[in-house]
Scaffold this motif. Sequence first.
Motif, short mmCIF file in Angstrom:
data_model
loop_
_atom_site.label_atom_id
_atom_site.label_comp_id
_atom_site.label_asym_id
_atom_site.label_seq_id
_atom_site.Cartn_x
_atom_site.Cartn_y
_atom_site.Cartn_z
N SER A 110 0.82 -1.21 0.00
CA SER A 110 0.00 0.00 0.00
C SER A 110 0.85 1.24 0.00
O SER A 110 0.60 2.21 -0.73
N SER A 111 1.91 1.25 0.84
CA SER A 111 2.80 2.41 0.89
C SER A 111 3.50 2.61 -0.44
O SER A 111 3.62 3.73 -0.94
N GLY A 112 3.96 1.50 -1.03
CA GLY A 112 4.63 1.61 -2.32
C GLY A 112 3.70 2.10 -3.40
O GLY A 112 4.07 2.89 -4.26
N GLY A 113 2.42 1.64 -3.36
CA GLY A 113 1.45 2.10 -4.34
C GLY A 113 1.17 3.58 -4.21
O GLY A 113 1.03 4.29 -5.22
N MET A 114 1.09 4.06 -2.98
CA MET A 114 0.88 5.48 -2.75
C MET A 114 2.02 6.30 -3.32
O MET A 114 1.82 7.31 -4.00
N MET A 115 3.26 5.88 -3.06
CA MET A 115 4.42 6.60 -3.58
C MET A 115 4.43 6.57 -5.10
O MET A 115 4.79 7.55 -5.75
N GLY A 116 4.03 5.44 -5.69
CA GLY A 116 3.98 5.36 -7.14
C GLY A 116 2.99 6.35 -7.72
O GLY A 116 3.26 7.00 -8.73
N ARG A 117 1.82 6.48 -7.08
CA ARG A 117 0.83 7.45 -7.55
C ARG A 117 1.33 8.88 -7.39
O ARG A 117 1.10 9.73 -8.27
N LEU A 118 2.01 9.17 -6.28
CA LEU A 118 2.53 10.52 -6.07
C LEU A 118 3.63 10.84 -7.07
O LEU A 118 3.78 11.99 -7.49
N ASP A 119 4.43 9.84 -7.46
CA ASP A 119 5.46 10.06 -8.46
C ASP A 119 4.86 10.48 -9.79
O ASP A 119 5.47 11.24 -10.55
N ARG A 120 3.66 10.01 -10.06
CA ARG A 120 3.05 10.26 -11.37
C ARG A 120 2.18 11.51 -11.41
O ARG A 120 1.83 11.97 -12.50
N ILE A 121 1.81 12.04 -10.26
CA ILE A 121 0.93 13.21 -10.28
C ILE A 121 1.68 14.43 -10.79
O ILE A 121 2.90 14.55 -10.64
N SER A 122 0.95 15.35 -11.41
CA SER A 122 1.55 16.57 -11.93
C SER A 122 1.65 17.61 -10.82
O SER A 122 1.10 17.46 -9.72
N VAL A 123 2.37 18.68 -11.14
CA VAL A 123 2.47 19.79 -10.19
C VAL A 123 1.09 20.40 -9.94
O VAL A 123 0.77 20.81 -8.82
N TRP A 124 0.26 20.44 -11.00
CA TRP A 124 -1.08 20.99 -10.84
C TRP A 124 -1.92 20.14 -9.90
O TRP A 124 -2.71 20.66 -9.10
N ALA A 125 -1.76 18.82 -10.00
CA ALA A 125 -2.49 17.94 -9.08
C ALA A 125 -2.02 18.14 -7.65
O ALA A 125 -2.82 18.12 -6.71
N ALA A 126 -0.71 18.34 -7.46
CA ALA A 126 -0.18 18.61 -6.13
C ALA A 126 -0.76 19.92 -5.58
O ALA A 126 -1.03 20.03 -4.38
N THR A 127 -0.95 20.90 -6.47
CA THR A 127 -1.56 22.16 -6.04
C THR A 127 -2.97 21.93 -5.52
O THR A 127 -3.37 22.51 -4.50
N GLY A 128 -3.72 21.06 -6.19
CA GLY A 128 -5.08 20.77 -5.74
C GLY A 128 -5.14 19.97 -4.46
O GLY A 128 -6.14 20.04 -3.73
N MET A 129 -4.07 19.21 -4.17
CA MET A 129 -4.06 18.42 -2.94
C MET A 129 -4.00 19.31 -1.70
O MET A 129 -4.50 18.93 -0.64
N GLY A 130 -3.36 20.48 -1.82
CA GLY A 130 -3.22 21.37 -0.66
C GLY A 130 -4.54 21.71 0.00
O GLY A 130 -4.73 21.44 1.20
N PRO A 131 -5.51 22.27 -0.75
CA PRO A 131 -6.81 22.58 -0.14
C PRO A 131 -7.55 21.33 0.34
O PRO A 131 -8.21 21.35 1.37
N LEU A 132 -7.46 20.24 -0.41
CA LEU A 132 -8.20 19.03 -0.06
C LEU A 132 -7.75 18.44 1.27
O LEU A 132 -8.55 17.86 2.02
N LEU A 133 -6.46 18.57 1.58
CA LEU A 133 -5.90 17.92 2.76
C LEU A 133 -5.78 18.84 3.97
O LEU A 133 -5.15 18.49 4.96
N GLN A 134 -6.38 20.02 3.89
CA GLN A 134 -6.41 20.87 5.08
C GLN A 134 -7.37 20.29 6.12
O GLN A 134 -8.38 19.69 5.76
N PRO A 135 -7.08 20.46 7.41
CA PRO A 135 -8.03 20.03 8.44
C PRO A 135 -9.20 21.03 8.50
O PRO A 135 -9.15 22.03 9.22
N TRP A 136 -10.25 20.74 7.76
CA TRP A 136 -11.28 21.74 7.53
C TRP A 136 -12.07 22.12 8.77
O TRP A 136 -12.63 23.21 8.86
#
Length: 225
Positions: A110-136
């Motif tokens: 599971s950890s390896g799969g997560m890292m694999g997905r993060l390796d493939r995400i774009s910078v724009w996707a990383a930008t969208g992760m910021g708001p999504l992962l805030q403690p709302w």
Amino acid sequence: MVLDLVIIGLAIAVFPLSVTAFVLVLSARKGTWKGLAFILGWLACFVGVLAIVLFATDGKPPAARSTPSTASSAVKLAIGVGLVGYGWYRHRRGPRHNTGDEADGPRHTSSGGMMGRLDRISVWAATGMGPLLQPWGLVAAGAATVVEADLSHTSSYLALAVYCVLATSSLLAMEIYAAVAPGSAHDRLGRLRAWLQSHQNRALVAVSLTAGLFLVGRSVYQLAT
């Protein structure tokens, strides 16, 4: 208002789920750029929420015991009760333990799969992760507190700036460290990730109960006075 924003900002900064996610982003390929994008998305959303609140209040705090003032305190009380309940639930449930080789295998995969997905995400996707992962929940508590800001005083601008910096401080510190010393940062962030994975439940309980009890106490005091 200042004390409330400091406590809420610190709770946001050390919220385990957000910190763990950001460590994973930094550990990915081109993690420094993805981490910067994550922070920019985080800050854009964070500042946007504050701007909406200040626009709604026109930069003037509501009168004491008015409907907006009472509603603000009631919102913080509800969030505080929710955080206490969540912290108690996590405490009663306890950490999830996996034992045996069979359990270790899926966890590693599971950890390896997560890292694999993060390796493939774009910078724009990383930008969208910021708001999504805030403690709302905590972000909402901060927004309810900002209702009290009086923009006719310079101190309110300073308090808001400190709040934004505090809430983002852990991410900024890790990003700067990864950019300045990538070799040692990789090792230290790996150890931090391992520590968070093994102590995440305790950290969530501590942050949720501390922030929740503080919000409940402050809200009850404001509603009673």
